[in-house]
Design a protein around this motif. Structure first.
Motif, PDB file in Angstrom:
ATOM      1  N   PRO A  26      42.947  47.857  42.804  1.00  0.00           N
ATOM      2  CA  PRO A  26      42.283  48.692  41.893  1.00  0.00           C
ATOM      3  C   PRO A  26      42.399  48.291  40.251  1.00  0.00           C
ATOM      4  N   GLY A  27      41.339  48.793  40.055  1.00  0.00           N
ATOM      5  CA  GLY A  27      41.002  47.763  38.154  1.00  0.00           C
ATOM      6  C   GLY A  27      39.294  47.636  38.312  1.00  0.00           C
ATOM      7  N   ARG A  28      38.804  47.145  37.260  1.00  0.00           N
ATOM      8  CA  ARG A  28      37.651  47.486  37.271  1.00  0.00           C
ATOM      9  C   ARG A  28      36.790  45.947  37.902  1.00  0.00           C
ATOM     10  N   PRO A  29      36.158  46.055  38.383  1.00  0.00           N
ATOM     11  CA  PRO A  29      35.251  44.846  38.593  1.00  0.00           C
ATOM     12  C   PRO A  29      35.653  43.310  38.424  1.00  0.00           C
ATOM     13  N   SER A  30      35.469  41.904  39.392  1.00  0.00           N
ATOM     14  CA  SER A  30      34.839  41.093  38.817  1.00  0.00           C
ATOM     15  C   SER A  30      33.608  40.651  38.187  1.00  0.00           C
ATOM     16  N   ARG A  31      33.145  39.611  38.047  1.00  0.00           N
ATOM     17  CA  ARG A  31      31.792  39.408  37.458  1.00  0.00           C
ATOM     18  C   ARG A  31      31.275  38.558  38.930  1.00  0.00           C
ATOM     19  N   SER A  32      32.500  38.746  39.731  1.00  0.00           N
ATOM     20  CA  SER A  32      31.906  37.998  41.523  1.00  0.00           C
ATOM     21  C   SER A  32      31.304  39.677  42.455  1.00  0.00           C
ATOM     22  N   VAL A  75      32.297  43.194  44.406  1.00  0.00           N
ATOM     23  CA  VAL A  75      33.895  44.527  44.772  1.00  0.00           C
ATOM     24  C   VAL A  75      33.686  43.331  46.147  1.00  0.00           C
ATOM     25  N   ARG A  76      32.736  43.039  46.930  1.00  0.00           N
ATOM     26  CA  ARG A  76      32.911  42.368  47.955  1.00  0.00           C
ATOM     27  C   ARG A  76      33.487  41.047  47.841  1.00  0.00           C
ATOM     28  N   SER A  77      33.587  40.563  47.165  1.00  0.00           N
ATOM     29  CA  SER A  77      34.632  38.981  46.489  1.00  0.00           C
ATOM     30  C   SER A  77      35.303  39.134  46.091  1.00  0.00           C
ATOM     31  N   ASP A  78      35.984  40.647  45.165  1.00  0.00           N
ATOM     32  CA  ASP A  78      36.975  40.582  44.547  1.00  0.00           C
ATOM     33  C   ASP A  78      38.080  40.787  46.528  1.00  0.00           C
ATOM     34  N   GLY A  79      37.084  41.903  46.887  1.00  0.00           N
ATOM     35  CA  GLY A  79      37.875  42.454  48.032  1.00  0.00           C
ATOM     36  C   GLY A  79      38.304  41.097  49.716  1.00  0.00           C
ATOM     37  N   LEU A  80      37.750  39.985  49.635  1.00  0.00           N
ATOM     38  CA  LEU A  80      38.352  39.686  49.771  1.00  0.00           C
ATOM     39  C   LEU A  80      38.537  38.432  49.103  1.00  0.00           C
ATOM     40  N   VAL A  91      25.993  29.835  42.767  1.00  0.00           N
ATOM     41  CA  VAL A  91      25.940  30.889  42.802  1.00  0.00           C
ATOM     42  C   VAL A  91      26.741  31.913  43.817  1.00  0.00           C
ATOM     43  N   GLN A  92      27.593  31.864  44.364  1.00  0.00           N
ATOM     44  CA  GLN A  92      28.101  32.118  45.225  1.00  0.00           C
ATOM     45  C   GLN A  92      29.344  31.463  44.862  1.00  0.00           C
ATOM     46  N   GLY A  93      29.892  31.719  43.864  1.00  0.00           N
ATOM     47  CA  GLY A  93      30.749  30.750  43.634  1.00  0.00           C
ATOM     48  C   GLY A  93      32.826  30.816  45.040  1.00  0.00           C
ATOM     49  N   GLN A  94      33.288  32.126  44.392  1.00  0.00           N
ATOM     50  CA  GLN A  94      34.654  32.694  44.456  1.00  0.00           C
ATOM     51  C   GLN A  94      34.693  32.426  46.060  1.00  0.00           C
ATOM     52  N   PRO A  95      34.366  32.931  46.984  1.00  0.00           N
ATOM     53  CA  PRO A  95      34.618  32.296  48.453  1.00  0.00           C
ATOM     54  C   PRO A  95      34.673  30.986  48.865  1.00  0.00           C
TER      55      PRO A  95
END
Length: 275
Positions: free
Chosen positions: A50-56, A58-63, A119-123
């Motif tokens: 739970p909480g506000r999604p990061s700038r990465s 929702v899917r990256s946050d779930g990973l 591009v899509q760094g967090q993963p």
């Protein structure tokens, strides 16, 4: 202090100063994992805390929820010699299978692809946690997966080797992925390049006295301890590499030898029926 899970009684005989033993830390880990998994997807690939999604996103946050809790489970189970009374590894195995089935797809379970940092760094960050968790638990998780899941997991992880990290400690994320792949017999020129590149950069970032710059110039932060020291030392420890242990963690080689001797004694006692 009120906590949402039970702790065993204090053990002042084993731990006279605090009364806390490994059993207490295992209970804490199990309690945290139980709480986190309430937010897991049906297939177990993503944990949407739970909480506000990061700038990465929702899917990256779930990973990230999957990968970071997997680290806790992996250290907890590896330290217990594979004992897994709550079947945490079963959950992470199912999540690995679901997340890598169709990576990049916009559905309830698929993991985001590992792409360039801008591009899509967090993963890429999370790929290192997944790889480290798999390496720590290989005898009880990776070795029991079917070939299709192992191939898909390798394909997803190799995204970290084929895309550009941020110009700092992020180069240790593909280094960690490569170390895992080599440890399970899936190394090649690509993994060797990733590891050599990271260690070359690490040498250039060293400033003396135990301090690394986090990239070129005067860039110092908490990653000095969490990433720049941790990943090379832990990799050397897990590989039993005495040369790297001596270079990046002088106490690591002796610790590794002691742990191997302890494991051998335990195995002999188990074989002989001794307790």
């Amino acid at each position: 202090m009120n906590i949402p899970f039970e702790l065993p009684p204090e053990d002042r005989g084993t731990s006279p100063r605090t009364g806390l033993t490994r059993a207490h830390w295992e209970a804490v880990a199990d309690g945290l994992l139980t709480a986190a998994w309430r937010y897991g997807t049906p297939g177990g690939a993503l944990l949407h805390l739970p909480g506000r999604p990061s700038r990465s996103g929702v899917r990256s946050d779930g990973l990230e929820g999957y990968a970071r809790t997997f680290l806790a489970a992996a250290f907890r189970i590896a330290g217990a010699g594979g004992a897994d009374p709550h079947d945490w590894l079963g959950r992470y195995a199912r999540g690995l299978a679901a997340g890598t089935r169709t990576p990049g797809r916009d559905d309830a379970e698929s993991w985001p692809l590992v792409l360039d940092h801008d591009v899509q760094g967090q993963p890429m960050v999370e790929s290192a946690s997944v790889a480290l968790g798999l390496r720590l638990t290989a005898p009880w998780l990776w070795d029991r997966l079917d070939d299709g899941v192992r191939d898909r997991a390798e394909g997803w992880l190799r995204g970290a080797l084929r895309h550009t990290p941020a110009p700092n400690n992020w180069y240790l994320f593909p280094y960690t992925v490569a170390g895992f792949l080599e440890s399970v017999g899936r190394g090649d020129e690509e993994t060797a390049r990733a590891r050599e590149r990271a260690l070359d950069l690490l040498e250039g970032w060293y400033r003396g006295g135990g301090w690394y710059a986090d990239g070129d110039g005067r860039a110092f932060d908490h990653c000095n301890g969490w990433a720049l020291h941790l990943y090379p030392v832990l990799d050397a420890h897990l590989a039993g590499d005495a040369d790297l242990s001596a270079r990046y963690g002088p106490g690591c080689a002796s610790t590794w030898r002691a742990s191997r001797c302890c494991s051998a004694r335990t195995a002999r006692r188990s074989t002989s029926g001794a307790r």
